[in-house]
Design an enzyme around this catalytic site. Structure first.
Site, PDB file in Angstrom:
ATOM      1  N   ALA A 137      -7.987  -9.908   2.822  1.00  0.00           N
ATOM      2  CA  ALA A 137      -7.320 -10.991   3.561  1.00  0.00           C
ATOM      3  C   ALA A 137      -6.766 -10.527   4.915  1.00  0.00           C
ATOM      4  O   ALA A 137      -6.101 -11.289   5.600  1.00  0.00           O
ATOM      5  CB  ALA A 137      -6.197 -11.570   2.707  1.00  0.00           C
ATOM      6  N   ASP A 270       0.978  -4.665  -5.549  1.00  0.00           N
ATOM      7  CA  ASP A 270       0.405  -5.369  -4.399  1.00  0.00           C
ATOM      8  C   ASP A 270       0.915  -6.813  -4.375  1.00  0.00           C
ATOM      9  O   ASP A 270       0.205  -7.725  -3.942  1.00  0.00           O
ATOM     10  CB  ASP A 270      -1.135  -5.335  -4.424  1.00  0.00           C
TER      11      ASP A 270
HETATM   12 ZN    ZN Z   1      -4.989  -4.322   0.364  1.00  0.00          ZN
END
Ligand code: ZN
Length: 382
Positions: A137, A270
């Protein structure tokens, strides 16, 4: 934190009842507390997360980043058992990265609890692969070749807080850059890459020590071998970070990865800002429209095959691994606390031992659900 007090619980690893005496923010002693373990909460070292982008709607990558945002996120993360973490700043313009660094530094300077909980900053990008899939992303417009002068500028803005940088060694500039960054004491981690196995091996020789969310941030299709996954799995000097939320990696990859990285495998969340939020469609400042499913999976709305970070913190991953029998709760907990702590060189990596900081988590576990009940940071109840 001058007082002395005791906490009684079941030791997360030995499973025996223990009485921990805390004095001036540190563990003064750990003693057996008889046989009556049942009914007591479990007690374990505080969680250490090397990759958190945000939490509970608070986003470290949305600018301007208010000092209060960082401090509030830190308190909410502490309540979830995360006693040390690296706020993660991803690919953006040089000015935006510098601004984010300054904000985090200001948040740390203004507040002791934030300062002691933020163990450093993870800069993920912008020296990563521009390729679709590998880039995830991250915004293509800001991806660029490794640049020492820029890194120095950001490191200065952060007050020397950048402890991990994720880069791709596919750039010709990578080897020289990795050597300088590693010499400066910063952990170079490989991720968001299409590097060849040779480039990975060169990066390790230059000082790269970690793999960022190994198995993710990769193209959907790869040659079966050789490829950068096998190369990173086989590099014994590399520590491997894994997202164990149950969506990012199949159980077979987790199991194999843990074995390949024995002693150097660790979990990262994350987590993005939508972690801790209800399911639905959201518009992320970076990454566009994303979907958070009722099951807790977060993906890019227009291409659901692409995950958009995780909506779960480390306790979720620990529970996932234990439920699936991929490892014991104790092993998963250590991959989420002592092992990343050791990689960062934190004193909390000593765990539940005399002299270690009293970063402690009490939790319940019924074989399916893990609930954090109490959290202590340097001996203070959060
Ligand atoms: Zn990453």
């Amino acid at each position: 934190m001058t007082g002395q007090f005791t906490i009684t619980g079941r030791h997360y690893a030995s499973e025996g009842a223990v009485r921990i005496t805390v004095k001036e923010g540190r563990i003064a002693s750990v003693e057996p507390a008889g046989e009556a373990g049942k009914g007591l909460p479990w007690i374990a070292p505080g969680l250490v997360d090397l990759q958190i982008n945000g939490y509970a709607g608070l986003d470290f990558n949305t600018l301007p980043l208010a000092v209060e945002t960082v401090q509030q996120a830190t308190r909410l993360l502490l309540a979830q058992g995360v006693t040390s973490y690296l706020p993660t700043i991803i690919t953006n313009s040089p000015e935006a990265i510098e601004e984010a660094m300054k904000s985090i530094a200001a948040a740390c300077e203004a507040d002791r609890l934030t300062d002691s909980t933020i163990a450093g900053i993870h800069l993920e990008g912008p020296f990563i692969s521009p390729e679709d899939g590998a880039r995830g992303a991250h915004a293509k417009a800001y991806v660029r070749a490794p640049d020492w002068a820029l890194f120095e500028q950001w490191q200065a803005a952060s007050g020397n807080r950048i402890k991990v940088i994720t880069i791709s060694p596919e750039w010709p500039e990578a080897t020289a850059f990795i050597e300088r960054v590693a010499r400066a004491g910063v952990i170079v981690s490989i991720g968001h890459t299409v590097a060849s196995p040779e480039q990975i091996a060169d990066a390790v020789r230059a000082g790269a020590r970690m793999s960022t969310h190994l198995g993710n941030g990769a193209q959907l299709m790869l040659p079966r071998h050789p490829n950068f996954l096998w190369e990173q799995l086989s590099q014994d000097d590399m520590w491997g970070c894994f997202i164990a939320d149950g969506f990012h990696l199949p159980d077979s990859f987790l199991k194999t990865g843990f074995r390949a990285k024995a002693g150097k495998a660790l979990l990262v969340s994350d987590a993005v800002s939508l972690a801790g939020m209800p399911p639905g469609e959201y518009d992320l400042h970076i990454g566009g429209k994303v979907l958070l499913s009722p099951e807790g999976r977060l993906c890019v709305a227009e291409n659901p095959k692409l995950l958009a970070g995780s909506a779960q913190l480390l306790p979720w991953g620990i529970a996932h691994l234990a439920r699936k029998g991929l490892c014991t709760i104790a092993e998963a907990w250590e991959m989420s606390s002592l092992i990343p702590g050791a990689l960062l060189g934190l004193s909390s990596a000593a765990g539940l031992t005399e002299g270690a900081p009293a970063d402690l988590v009490l939790y319940s576990w019924d074989g399916s659900e893990l609930k954090i009940t109490d959290v202590y940071k340097n001996g203070s109840l959060v």
